[in-house]
Design a protein around this motif. Structure first.
Motif, short mmCIF file in Angstrom:
data_model
loop_
_atom_site.label_atom_id
_atom_site.label_comp_id
_atom_site.label_asym_id
_atom_site.label_seq_id
_atom_site.Cartn_x
_atom_site.Cartn_y
_atom_site.Cartn_z
N GLU A 154 0.83 -1.20 0.00
CA GLU A 154 0.00 0.00 0.00
C GLU A 154 0.87 1.26 0.00
O GLU A 154 2.02 1.24 0.43
CB GLU A 154 -0.92 0.02 1.23
CG GLU A 154 -1.90 -1.15 1.30
CD GLU A 154 -1.32 -2.36 2.00
OE1 GLU A 154 -0.09 -2.35 2.29
OE2 GLU A 154 -2.06 -3.33 2.25
N LEU A 155 0.30 2.36 -0.48
CA LEU A 155 0.99 3.65 -0.45
C LEU A 155 1.22 4.09 0.99
O LEU A 155 0.42 3.79 1.88
CB LEU A 155 0.18 4.71 -1.19
CG LEU A 155 -0.02 4.53 -2.70
CD1 LEU A 155 -0.92 5.63 -3.23
CD2 LEU A 155 1.31 4.55 -3.43
N VAL A 156 2.32 4.78 1.21
CA VAL A 156 2.60 5.35 2.53
C VAL A 156 1.77 6.62 2.66
O VAL A 156 1.95 7.57 1.91
CB VAL A 156 4.10 5.66 2.69
CG1 VAL A 156 4.37 6.30 4.05
CG2 VAL A 156 4.92 4.38 2.52
N GLU A 157 0.85 6.63 3.64
CA GLU A 157 -0.06 7.74 3.79
C GLU A 157 0.13 8.50 5.09
O GLU A 157 -0.55 9.51 5.34
CB GLU A 157 -1.52 7.24 3.71
CG GLU A 157 -1.84 6.60 2.36
CD GLU A 157 -3.26 6.09 2.29
OE1 GLU A 157 -3.86 5.87 3.36
OE2 GLU A 157 -3.76 5.91 1.17
N GLU A 158 1.04 8.03 5.95
CA GLU A 158 1.32 8.69 7.22
C GLU A 158 2.81 8.88 7.40
O GLU A 158 3.62 8.09 6.88
CB GLU A 158 0.76 7.87 8.39
CG GLU A 158 -0.75 7.68 8.37
CD GLU A 158 -1.23 6.82 9.53
OE1 GLU A 158 -0.36 6.18 10.18
OE2 GLU A 158 -2.44 6.80 9.80
N ASP A 159 3.18 9.92 8.13
CA ASP A 159 4.59 10.14 8.42
C ASP A 159 5.02 9.28 9.60
O ASP A 159 4.23 8.47 10.12
CB ASP A 159 4.87 11.63 8.68
CG ASP A 159 4.09 12.18 9.87
OD1 ASP A 159 3.64 11.38 10.73
OD2 ASP A 159 3.92 13.41 9.95
N SER A 160 6.27 9.44 10.01
CA SER A 160 6.81 8.60 11.08
C SER A 160 6.10 8.78 12.41
O SER A 160 6.17 7.93 13.29
CB SER A 160 8.31 8.90 11.26
OG SER A 160 8.51 10.28 11.56
N GLU A 161 5.38 9.90 12.57
CA GLU A 161 4.65 10.16 13.81
C GLU A 161 3.17 9.83 13.70
O GLU A 161 2.37 10.17 14.58
CB GLU A 161 4.83 11.63 14.19
CG GLU A 161 6.29 12.00 14.46
CD GLU A 161 6.45 13.47 14.82
OE1 GLU A 161 5.43 14.21 14.77
OE2 GLU A 161 7.58 13.86 15.18
N GLY A 162 2.79 9.18 12.61
CA GLY A 162 1.40 8.78 12.45
C GLY A 162 0.47 9.84 11.92
O GLY A 162 -0.75 9.63 11.83
N GLU A 163 1.02 10.98 11.51
CA GLU A 163 0.20 12.06 10.98
C GLU A 163 0.00 11.86 9.48
O GLU A 163 0.91 11.44 8.77
CB GLU A 163 0.86 13.41 11.22
CG GLU A 163 1.00 13.78 12.70
CD GLU A 163 -0.35 13.99 13.36
OE1 GLU A 163 -1.28 14.47 12.67
OE2 GLU A 163 -0.47 13.67 14.56
N PRO A 164 -1.21 12.13 8.96
CA PRO A 164 -1.45 11.97 7.51
C PRO A 164 -0.62 12.95 6.70
O PRO A 164 -0.35 14.07 7.13
CB PRO A 164 -2.95 12.25 7.38
CG PRO A 164 -3.30 13.09 8.57
CD PRO A 164 -2.41 12.61 9.67
#
Length: 443
Positions: A111-121
């Motif tokens: 799947e595409l990466v939709e969140e950053d390392s901190e879980g933010e979209p």
């Protein structure tokens, strides 16, 4: 008058309050870019040299007139781009297309990466490169996603249902500077009526190009119609066999070489941050003058890169891979191409600037260009488009190749190939303008 004077005083007061400096002392840029020599490249220090032939016995070779020019500093690949290096580009494009197809098909794990390392979209989801592609997967969704990218069995000789991924789908899209928009009168050509005009002001500064990335592996058959090449192992396996990893890539057009340069630039840029990207210079094809200056290796009157006027030593050992003795291809150790680091380097540390494979340059093949060339870092560009005449698509190639006689591997000799065509005797190497402050002459 009093009113103007009053405003002036107010302005002076604001300046004196906002800045403690009373003298012009300058301001720091606030950054310290990290300049490192790119892997596999060597620095060609700027200087002056005399273009043109040094051998009066070669009247039939395309050469340039004698002219003294001054060059800037730049980095240049020590060898021609090899099969292994170009394959890295091909595999990156292949993997990008496959990952995109798997993500769009909803295959689990891709799947595409939709969140950053901190879980933010994040605003723009991107491909997940942290997960290795499992090429042996028998997952139905995985197989179906790749089936759309594979050869149609009816288009193969054997009708094999598992013929593999269709390399014709592997394309790379990139932007380039449209020289017609820069105001150079030589780029104001109107291809509709064959005249030159002043309509360059409306041209787009950046244009988009798309090029297939897989080399044309059929060039060995196309170039030698009356030679027995169909079952020759070197031709069928040249790009894929690990034994040829360090041999120069062939079957790559001028357009594909430019796509490689753009990809290589993007890879390097992705490893830099902040203002370092601003000062970093792109990889590109050398101009004809850059190529000739580098080939001479600091030897002003060199006929060949090694400095002597002869293609062999006194002991009869050949110094490059070409066509000696009017057809005895193998007496220089190689019948076809040689490893990219074969033979000895020239004064700048560059290998095979003569022979092995001819090399693409960025320069259009225009026989009158020397009349308007500048003597300071001369350059001439023309971005030929699809609708242009074939003559406008000619690009200068330099260095001669494994199939050429000695006269055509001389430094001053030049030839051309059409930008959208590939050959078994043409490769390329990249250059990169030196990005740091340089002295007037850097030997």
């Amino acid at each position: 008058m009093k009113r103007i004077f009053f405003l002036g005083l107010i302005g002076a007061g604001i300046l004196s309050c906002s800045s403690p400096q009373t003298e012009l002392v300058g301001s720091s840029a606030g950054i310290n870019p990290n300049y490192e020599q790119p892997l596999g490249m060597t620095k060609v220090g700027g200087g002056s040299f005399t273009t043109g032939p040094n051998d009066d016995d070669v009247p039939y070779a395309q050469t340039m007139p004698v002219k003294t020019v001054t060059m800037h500093s730049f980095y240049m690949d020590q060898t021609e781009i090899t099969n292994s290096e170009y394959r890295q580009f091909v595999h990156w494009v292949r993997d990008s297309i496959v990952r995109k197809a798997l993500a769009e098909a909803g295959v689990e794990g891709y799947e595409l990466v939709e969140e950053d390392s901190e879980g933010e979209p994040i605003d723009e989801p991107f491909l997940n490169w942290d997960v290795e592609i499992d090429w042996s997967s028998d997952d139905e969704a995985f197989v179906d996603a790749l089936k759309e990218l594979s050869y149609d069995p009816d288009q193969t000789v054997t009708g094999n249902q598992n013929a593999g991924l269709d390399v014709r789908n592997w394309t790379y899209e990139y932007k380039y500077i449209n020289n017609k928009a820069l105001g150079n009168p030589l780029n104001r050509y109107n291809r509709e009526d064959g005249t030159y005009g002043n309509n360059f002001e409306s041209a787009q500064l950046y244009k988009t190009a798309k090029a297939p990335v897989y080399p044309d592996t059929t060039v060995w058959l196309k170039d030698f119609a009356y030679a027995y090449t169909f079952n020759e192992p070197i031709f069928s396996n040249y790009f894929s066999h690990p034994g040829y990893d360090q041999y120069p890539v062939v079957g790559v057009s001028w357009e594909q070489a430019n796509a490689f340069c753009a990809w290589r630039t993007n890879v390097r840029q992705s490893q830099k941050s902040g203002m370092e990207k601003t000062f970093d210079t792109p990889f590109r094809l050398p101009t004809e003058m850059e190529w000739e200056y580098a080939a001479r290796g600091n030897k002003a009157k060199a006929v060949y890169p090694w400095g002597t006027p002869y293609p062999a030593t006194r002991q009869g050992c050949y110094l490059a891979n070409f066509k000696p003795r009017r057809g005895e291809y193998g007496v220089d150790q190689y019948v076809f191409t040689a490893p990219a680091n074969a033979y000895h380097p020239n004064g700048f540390g560059l290998f095979n600037m003569s022979g092995n494979v001819s090399e693409w340059t960025a320069t259009p093949f225009e026989q009158t260009q020397y009349s308007f060339y500048h003597d300071l870092n001369p350059d001439y560009r023309y971005n030929a488009e699809k609708g242009d005449s074939k003559k406008l698509k000619r690009k200068v190639i330099k260095g001669g190749s494994w199939k050429d006689v000695a006269a055509f591997i001389q430094i001053s000799a030049r030839d051309y190939q059409y930008q959208n065509e590939a050959s078994s005797f043409i490769g390329f190497r990249c250059v990169k303008t030196f990005e740091n402050v340089r002295s007037d002459y850097e030997k």
